[in-house]
Motif scaffolding. Sequence first.
Motif, PDB file in Angstrom:
ATOM      1  N   LEU A   1      -9.783  -6.031 100.923  1.00 19.07           N
ATOM      2  CA  LEU A   1      -9.494  -7.205 100.089  1.00 19.07           C
ATOM      3  C   LEU A   1      -9.966  -7.064  98.645  1.00 19.07           C
ATOM      4  O   LEU A   1      -9.609  -7.874  97.792  1.00 19.07           O
ATOM      5  CB  LEU A   1     -10.099  -8.472 100.709  1.00 19.07           C
ATOM      6  N   GLU A   2     -10.739  -6.016  98.353  1.00 16.38           N
ATOM      7  CA  GLU A   2     -11.224  -5.781  96.990  1.00 16.38           C
ATOM      8  C   GLU A   2     -10.571  -4.564  96.347  1.00 16.38           C
ATOM      9  O   GLU A   2     -10.910  -4.192  95.227  1.00 16.38           O
ATOM     10  CB  GLU A   2     -12.739  -5.617  97.012  1.00 16.38           C
ATOM     11  N   GLN A   3      -9.628  -3.943  97.039  1.00  9.02           N
ATOM     12  CA  GLN A   3      -8.961  -2.758  96.517  1.00  9.02           C
ATOM     13  C   GLN A   3      -7.820  -3.145  95.573  1.00  9.02           C
ATOM     14  O   GLN A   3      -7.362  -4.288  95.565  1.00  9.02           O
ATOM     15  CB  GLN A   3      -8.431  -1.914  97.679  1.00  9.02           C
TER      16      GLN A   3
ATOM     17  N   LEU B   1      -1.526 -11.206 103.309  1.00  5.53           N
ATOM     18  CA  LEU B   1      -2.906 -11.650 103.093  1.00  5.53           C
ATOM     19  C   LEU B   1      -3.050 -12.429 101.791  1.00  5.53           C
ATOM     20  O   LEU B   1      -3.753 -13.434 101.738  1.00  5.53           O
ATOM     21  CB  LEU B   1      -3.853 -10.451 103.112  1.00  5.53           C
ATOM     22  N   LEU B   2      -2.388 -11.951 100.740  1.00  2.00           N
ATOM     23  CA  LEU B   2      -2.482 -12.643  99.456  1.00  2.00           C
ATOM     24  C   LEU B   2      -1.875 -14.037  99.543  1.00  2.00           C
ATOM     25  O   LEU B   2      -2.455 -14.997  99.009  1.00  2.00           O
ATOM     26  CB  LEU B   2      -1.787 -11.835  98.359  1.00  2.00           C
ATOM     27  N   LEU B   3      -0.765 -14.183 100.230  1.00  2.00           N
ATOM     28  CA  LEU B   3      -0.181 -15.507 100.417  1.00  2.00           C
ATOM     29  C   LEU B   3      -1.147 -16.430 101.140  1.00  2.00           C
ATOM     30  O   LEU B   3      -1.233 -17.620 100.839  1.00  2.00           O
ATOM     31  CB  LEU B   3       1.141 -15.423 101.185  1.00  2.00           C
TER      32      LEU B   3
ATOM     33  N   VAL C   1      -7.051   4.852 101.589  1.00  2.07           N
ATOM     34  CA  VAL C   1      -8.464   4.836 101.217  1.00  2.07           C
ATOM     35  C   VAL C   1      -8.813   6.023 100.312  1.00  2.07           C
ATOM     36  O   VAL C   1      -9.621   5.899  99.408  1.00  2.07           O
ATOM     37  CB  VAL C   1      -9.374   4.762 102.461  1.00  2.07           C
ATOM     38  N   GLU C   2      -8.175   7.167 100.541  1.00  2.00           N
ATOM     39  CA  GLU C   2      -8.466   8.357  99.731  1.00  2.00           C
ATOM     40  C   GLU C   2      -8.043   8.169  98.280  1.00  2.00           C
ATOM     41  O   GLU C   2      -8.768   8.527  97.363  1.00  2.00           O
ATOM     42  CB  GLU C   2      -7.748   9.575 100.323  1.00  2.00           C
ATOM     43  N   ARG C   3      -6.867   7.601  98.058  1.00  2.00           N
ATOM     44  CA  ARG C   3      -6.339   7.468  96.697  1.00  2.00           C
ATOM     45  C   ARG C   3      -6.741   6.173  96.017  1.00  2.00           C
ATOM     46  O   ARG C   3      -6.852   6.114  94.799  1.00  2.00           O
ATOM     47  CB  ARG C   3      -4.818   7.559  96.712  1.00  2.00           C
ATOM     48  N   HIS C   4      -6.904   5.109  96.800  1.00  3.05           N
ATOM     49  CA  HIS C   4      -7.043   3.798  96.185  1.00  3.05           C
ATOM     50  C   HIS C   4      -8.267   2.999  96.620  1.00  3.05           C
ATOM     51  O   HIS C   4      -8.560   1.969  96.028  1.00  3.05           O
ATOM     52  CB  HIS C   4      -5.796   2.946  96.484  1.00  3.05           C
ATOM     53  N   GLY C   5      -8.948   3.446  97.662  1.00  2.00           N
ATOM     54  CA  GLY C   5     -10.023   2.652  98.239  1.00  2.00           C
ATOM     55  C   GLY C   5     -11.247   2.499  97.371  1.00  2.00           C
ATOM     56  O   GLY C   5     -11.873   1.449  97.335  1.00  2.00           O
ATOM     57  N   ASN C   6     -11.612   3.549  96.674  1.00  2.00           N
ATOM     58  CA  ASN C   6     -12.795   3.520  95.801  1.00  2.00           C
ATOM     59  C   ASN C   6     -14.044   3.000  96.521  1.00  2.00           C
ATOM     60  O   ASN C   6     -14.898   2.366  95.911  1.00  2.00           O
ATOM     61  CB  ASN C   6     -12.535   2.683  94.548  1.00  2.00           C
ATOM     62  N   GLY C   7     -14.108   3.189  97.837  1.00  3.29           N
ATOM     63  CA  GLY C   7     -15.258   2.728  98.599  1.00  3.29           C
ATOM     64  C   GLY C   7     -15.327   1.225  98.792  1.00  3.29           C
ATOM     65  O   GLY C   7     -16.351   0.702  99.216  1.00  3.29           O
ATOM     66  N   LEU C   8     -14.247   0.535  98.471  1.00  2.00           N
ATOM     67  CA  LEU C   8     -14.227  -0.930  98.544  1.00  2.00           C
ATOM     68  C   LEU C   8     -13.552  -1.412  99.819  1.00  2.00           C
ATOM     69  O   LEU C   8     -12.664  -0.747 100.343  1.00  2.00           O
ATOM     70  CB  LEU C   8     -13.467  -1.494  97.345  1.00  2.00           C
TER      71      LEU C   8
END
Length: 95
Positions: free
Chosen positions: A37-39, A88-90, A27-34
Amino acid sequence: MQIEPGYEPLAGVLQKALDQSQHGKGVERHGNGLPFLEQPIMNIARMVGTGYQIEQAMKKGQESMRLPRERAQAELIGAINYLAAAYLLLGEQKP
């Protein structure tokens, strides 16, 4: 979540993966507050396929082999999250 006797160690590892994703490096590096499923972990794979997520898991596994134990374990937890994202994507894809 119901945990059968004898599966507590596995549940602990999966909890660490969830914690890393929602509170740690993910979440710190990639979450962007999303929401998850939207990251980028999901959106990039929607563009290029689950190979992206599986490659990231493989890379983290390879990296873990040259790191001290605690850092190696953190990388493997990250790999679990990438594989969960591929799962999840599958599930989103049409049969």
